[in-house]
Design an enzyme around this catalytic site. Structure first.
Site, PDB file in Angstrom:
ATOM      1  N   VAL A 183       0.929  -1.119   0.180  1.00 40.07           N
ATOM      2  CA  VAL A 183       0.021  -0.005  -0.088  1.00 40.07           C
ATOM      3  C   VAL A 183       0.843   1.295   0.044  1.00 40.07           C
ATOM      4  CG1 VAL A 183      -2.006  -1.055   1.047  1.00 40.07           C
ATOM      5  CG2 VAL A 183      -0.010  -0.080   2.445  1.00 40.07           C
ATOM      6  N   VAL A 343       5.981   2.323  -1.071  1.00 43.00           N
ATOM      7  CA  VAL A 343       5.298   1.286  -1.011  1.00 43.00           C
ATOM      8  C   VAL A 343       5.376   0.314   0.429  1.00 43.00           C
ATOM      9  CG1 VAL A 343       4.176  -0.896  -2.142  1.00 43.00           C
ATOM     10  CG2 VAL A 343       5.339   1.211  -3.549  1.00 43.00           C
ATOM     11  N   SER A 344       4.481   0.315   1.464  1.00 47.63           N
ATOM     12  CA  SER A 344       4.598  -0.415   2.441  1.00 47.63           C
ATOM     13  C   SER A 344       4.119  -2.016   2.320  1.00 47.63           C
ATOM     14  CB  SER A 344       4.022   0.406   3.542  1.00 47.63           C
ATOM     15  OG  SER A 344       3.922  -0.504   4.947  1.00 47.63           O
ATOM     16  N   PRO A 345       4.800  -2.836   3.002  1.00 48.64           N
ATOM     17  CA  PRO A 345       4.109  -4.093   3.086  1.00 48.64           C
ATOM     18  C   PRO A 345       2.870  -4.342   4.106  1.00 48.64           C
ATOM     19  CG  PRO A 345       6.095  -4.258   4.044  1.00 48.64           C
ATOM     20  CD  PRO A 345       5.912  -2.976   3.540  1.00 48.64           C
ATOM     21  N   ASP A 455       6.670   2.562   8.715  1.00 42.38           N
ATOM     22  CA  ASP A 455       7.176   1.439   8.950  1.00 42.38           C
ATOM     23  C   ASP A 455       8.362   1.414   9.839  1.00 42.38           C
ATOM     24  OD1 ASP A 455       5.678   0.481   6.789  1.00 42.38           O
ATOM     25  OD2 ASP A 455       7.225   0.594   5.004  1.00 42.38           O
TER      26      ASP A 455
END
Ligand SMILES: *[C@@H]1O[C@H](CO)[C@@H](O)[C@H](O)[C@H]1NC(C)=O
Length: 768
Positions: A183, A343-345, A455
């Site tokens: 996301v 983009v972060s997991p 994050d």
């Protein structure tokens, strides 16, 4: 009617042979392909982990091992290219310089910085200290020789392996969407991009995975490499176990999946309950002994005699080696990083840990503070589970693309490479819609950089300064530079926190010379970028290169362009001009000012034009080799010892007598141990679960590489010579019932510096 004359017959034969030959030429591959892989795990103790810049995140064990994986594609008598994917946070300029030196010594001019790309997956759970610029080694107390050496050695061995494996084969490409593995963590910056541009895309992150499948003419599939954008931040900033994070996990799952597939006759490829392939259940026939017999058998191994040290480095190979045909190279599957900048997991979103409410949209804060805002992965609150899930999602998509890959790679292998000085690059005004020439600036980091991201909030917290306990930081903090007016104006609207590009003491703080590179493998084009491009920055770069290449002679219209992120060196982030204006973390970490992306596009466009025209490009200025200037303040291991009455490898906490475990249970054993820095156990293992076959043969079943096994090492206090290793085995659901034991391999340092290896074993226990 006459029979053909002798001359005719010769002609017929000739034509027949010609046809045969052309047929052969058509069906045989015109490329040589070779894959390789090698352990680069590094020091599993005392060393700061690279990524979050959290001084307290010190390695103390292994979640699973790190590897370098490489492919080489060579055209006989033509060009060749090498791509190396590292389970490391990013590539390092110094590592590349030393690897290329070694390759030159070995192969002459076959492999140079021009046709070799070395890329990092961006795990934030690998040992740091292997980069040369000051700002990236502050938290690791300077340079860490052991981290550096294991990566350089591992890359060299990987490439040598791939080189020796070169054989005729074919390559296929496939692409597909993976929706739930990333996301956007800075959507407010993304929204500052022009609406017209945004409207061309369905999502605010790239969802596409591009996969290359390598198939040997004789042996069949050899492996795959894919590119997909998501940060390696499933493991948090407080984790202390070495881990390849979600991409390392995906690679482990896929390689195990393939080897398992090869070892079992299967009509169709299926996944087990949780989708993770298992191995042991396939290689060890089920026992039919009754439970009572098992208990008796286990009891006969209650107090194992202390055994002398055994060869440890081959153990991990044996576990996976059981499944591999000896005459065939092992299957290699790499999950490579691309434009993951924003983009972060952690796909569930970012929440305040005090209120449980979503963080402030524009600032990712909670009541004005960034420290409380954390992104949540799908396994929240279990980061290991989040890592597994995001890894598994990428793995499953890769398997699907692998199985369905039918578009063959055809065409030239080629490359272009240039070193560019980004500290003062003029950018053509037409490129940025300006009326006069604009410039990049010497590197600098903005204030938002200190705030970190969802994050890893508060990463590199220079402002409040956790410098008390960090002598390296104390050494360099007095050298901080106040930026001049020109520099301040150049970076506007970024308020400068650290003027890294103008800080040269004790040596360069940030890079100014960056490598950019294009590798071409037929219709696939890889753009090697030395940083983390955001989603939209990556789209603009790919689009610009594709526009140049499309329709040109030798390319046609079907071109796949992928960005290889964090490749060849590291220079933090690259946002679009519009995102830069918002100055979130990524904008604050875009080092060379608002026109950084435009400069990249301009220079990559030149490489692309040169690729089409067959012209060389200017090599540009060499980046510095700062190896001799490195400062290391990490203390070496002084010595290891055990308390009186116990030896290294003795259990300090064994499994309970006559224990009887079942699936899903956790078995935990603690050994008297020594510092893992004494022997990294490269291509080996610290921890091992063994299975009893028959009455007296122990076979390795699970090792450091397995997700179910964790190796945790600790000292009672900082300078203690005593230490313990706890090995935790979460018994998998598909375990083969039987008798097991847990072993530990280590190496202790004596007072005079000699290293001796030891082995320890738990009592045997039954898994029913
Ligand atoms: C974020 O900032 C923009 C621009 O200043 C503003 O229009 C918007 O309302 C803000 N959004 C939230 C949720 O605060």
């Amino acid at each position: 009617m006459e029979f053909p004359s002798p001359t005719m017959r010769v002609w017929t034969l000739f034509l027949f042979l010609l046809l045969l030959k052309s047929d052969v030429v058509q069906s045989a591959s015109d490329s040589l392909i070779g894959l390789g892989s090698y352990d680069i795990t590094g020091p599993a103790a005392d060393v700061n982990m690279m990524g979050y810049a959290n001084t307290e995140q010190i390695a103390s064990g292994v979640h699973f091992r790190l590897r370098a994986r490489a492919f080489i594609v060579a055209q006989p008598k033509g060009n060749r290219v090498v791509f190396v994917n590292l389970d490391a946070c990013m590539a390092s300029q110094l590592v590349v310089i030393k690897v290329i030196e070694r390759l030159k010594a070995r192969y002459g001019d076959l492999y140079t910085e021009k046709n070799v790309a070395i890329s990092g997956i961006h795990t934030h759970a690998g040992p740091g200290g292997y980069l040369q610029y000051v700002v990236y080694i502050v938290t690791s107390l300077g340079f860490v020789r052991q981290s550096f050496d294991v990566i350089v050695d591992g890359i060299e061995k990987t490439i040598v392996q791939a080189h020796e494996n070169l054989r005729p084969g074919s390559i296929f490409v496939n692409k597909g969407e993976l929706l739930d593995a990333g996301v956007n963590r800075s959507p407010s910056a993304y929204l500052n991009n022009p609406a017209a541009e945004r409207s061309k895309f369905k999502y605010d992150v790239d969802k596409e995975m591009t996969l290359l499948k390598f198939v040997d003419d004789e042996w069949g599939p050899l492996g795959s490499f894919n590119w997909f954008a998501t940060h390696g931040t499933s493991m948090s900033r407080t984790n202390s176990l070495i881990s390849g994070d979600n991409k390392g996990a995906a690679a482990r799952f896929m390689e195990d999946w393939f080897e398992r597939k090869g070892s079992v006759r299967m009509d169709s490829v299926g996944f087990e309950n949780d989708g993770i392939p298992r191995r042991i259940s396939n290689i060890i026939p089920s026992l039919h002994d009754n439970h009572h017999e098992l208990l008796e058998l286990a009891a006969s191994f209650q107090s194992p005699p202390g055994k002398p040290a055994t060869k440890t480095s081959s153990v991990a190979r044996r576990v996976r080696g059981v499944l591999t045909q000896v005459d065939k190279p092992r299957f290699v599957s790499a999950f490579c990083q691309t434009n993951c900048g924003d983009v972060s997991p952690n796909v569930l979103g970012a929440f305040c840990i005090d209120t449980e409410l979503p963080c402030d949209f524009n600032h990712s804060t909670c009541g004005g503070k960034n420290e409380l805002c954390y992104g949540r992965g799908p396994g929240y609150p279990d980061e290991f589970e989040s890592t597994r899930i995001i890894g598994e999602r990428q793995f499953k998509k890769a398997v699907e693309l692998f199985n369905g890959a039918s578009e063959q790679i055809k065409g030239k292998v080629d490359f272009r490479h240039a070193f560019i000085d980004f500290s003062q690059l003029e950018v053509n005004p037409s490129k940025v819609g300006a009326s006069e020439v604009v410039k990049t600036c010497p590197a600098a980091m903005g204030f938002a950089f200190a705030a970190g991201t969802t994050d890893g909030p508060g990463a590199f917290d220079f402002k409040q300064g956790d410098d008390q306990g960090n002598p390296f930081w104390m050494l360099v903090r007095n050298l901080l530079k106040t930026p001049g007016k020109e520099q301040v104006d150049c970076h506007h609207p970024k308020p400068i926190l650290l003027d890294t590009g103008e800080m040269k003491l004790p040596y360069d703080w940030a890079p100014s010379i960056l490598p950019i590179q294009i590798l071409r493998v037929g219709q696939l084009v890889i753009l090697s970028v030395p940083g983390e491009f955001t989603t939209m920055a990556g789209r603009r770069l790919r689009d610009a290169v594709k526009t140049v290449l499309s329709g040109s002679k030798g390319f046609g219209s079907n071109i796949h362009v992928v960005i290889a992120g964090l490749t060849n060196t590291y220079s933090q982030y690259v946002t679009t001009y519009e995102e830069y204006q918002v100055q979130r973390y990524e904008g604050a970490s875009t080092l060379y000012g608002p026109h950084t992306l435009s400069a990249y596009i301009q220079e990559f466009t030149k490489l692309a034009r040169a690729l089409i025209s067959g012209q060389p490009v200017e090599p540009g200025p060499q980046p510095p080799d700062l190896l001799d200037k490195q400062i290391s303040l990490l203390t070496p291991v002084v010595m290891d010892a055990t308390p009186i009455g116990v030896k290294f490898g003795d259990c300090s906490s064994d499994v309970p007598k006559n224990s009887n475990f079942k699936r899903g249970d956790m078995v935990s054993v603690t050994f008297w141990s020594a510092c893992p820095r004494n022997d990294l156990m490269t291509e080996g293992t610290f921890s091992l679960v063994e299975f009893l076959q028959g009455k007296d043969t122990w076979v390795p079943a699970y090792d450091d590489d397995d997700f179910c096994l964790r190796f945790k090492w600790s000292r009672p206090f900082k300078l203690s010579s005593h230490s313990k290793a706890t090995i935790e085995w979460r018994i998998p659901q598909d375990v083969t019932p039987g008798v097991y034991r847990i072993k530990h391999f280590g190496a202790a340092k004596g007072l005079l510096g000699s290293i001796h290896h030891f082995t320890g074993s738990s009592s045997a226990f039954v898994v029913a």
